[in-house]
Design a protein around this motif. Structure first.
Motif: not given
Length: 173
Positions: A100, A104, A141-144
């Motif tokens: 993650q 990021e 699953d990484f939100y971006k």
């Protein structure tokens, strides 16, 4: 986002950033860490020393970014995986944080293509099958994730390659 799997030497992958399975000192070591520092040259070490002087290294689960020096990538994202010493949820969460936090940093630096080795699966002894599951799930699953064009999982050995192949094929069924 494209997910790709290759059996190769990560120091030869041409992407915006490769991820280094580093140690907390950031000064190089064995395995993939040593290979990246050797092939990347002094520029990577100089950047790592500057980071150490500013923040004292890199904690487990965290990530920092440097130049890629002589490597075909533009950047190296150094992340410190956990040492496996038993089936503990804490170790799983720290490994997930490595992915993650690396992603990021990639987004923050407009990195569109990134290659990951098997973090913590060498001398840190994280079970390869569990590590691969965490890697794939963390990336998915990484939100971006829409800001990343391609993620490459780079396996150095046949065992890891077969594990990732099996997991990714099951995902497609």
């Amino acid at each position: 986002m494209i997910l790709q799997l290759v059996k190769a030497d990560i120091t030869e992958i041409c992407v915006d950033a490769i991820v280094n399975a580093a140690n907390t000192s950031l000064l190089g070591g064995g395995g993939v860490d040593g290979a990246i520092h050797r092939k990347g040259g002094k520029a990577i070490l100089d950047d790592c020393i500057a980071i150490r002087n500013k923040q004292g290294g890199c904690k487990v689960g965290q990530a920092v970014i440097t130049t890629a020096g002589n490597l075909p990538a533009k950047y190296v994202i150094h992340t410190v995986g956990p040492v496996w010493n038993g089936d503990k949820e804490e170790k799983n969460n720290l490994l997930k944080a490595c992915y993650q936090n690396s992603l990021e940093l990639a987004v923050q630096n407009n990195i569109k293509t990134i290659a990951f080795p098997g973090i913590s699966t060498g001398i840190y002894r994280f079970p390869k099958d569990r590590a691969a599951e965490i890697a794939i799930k963390s990336v998915r699953d990484f939100y971006k994730i829409s800001e990343i064009d391609k993620v490459i999982f780079v396996c150095f050995d046949e065992e890891s390659y077969e594990i990732y192949t099996g997991l990714l094929e099951r995902e497609l069924l």
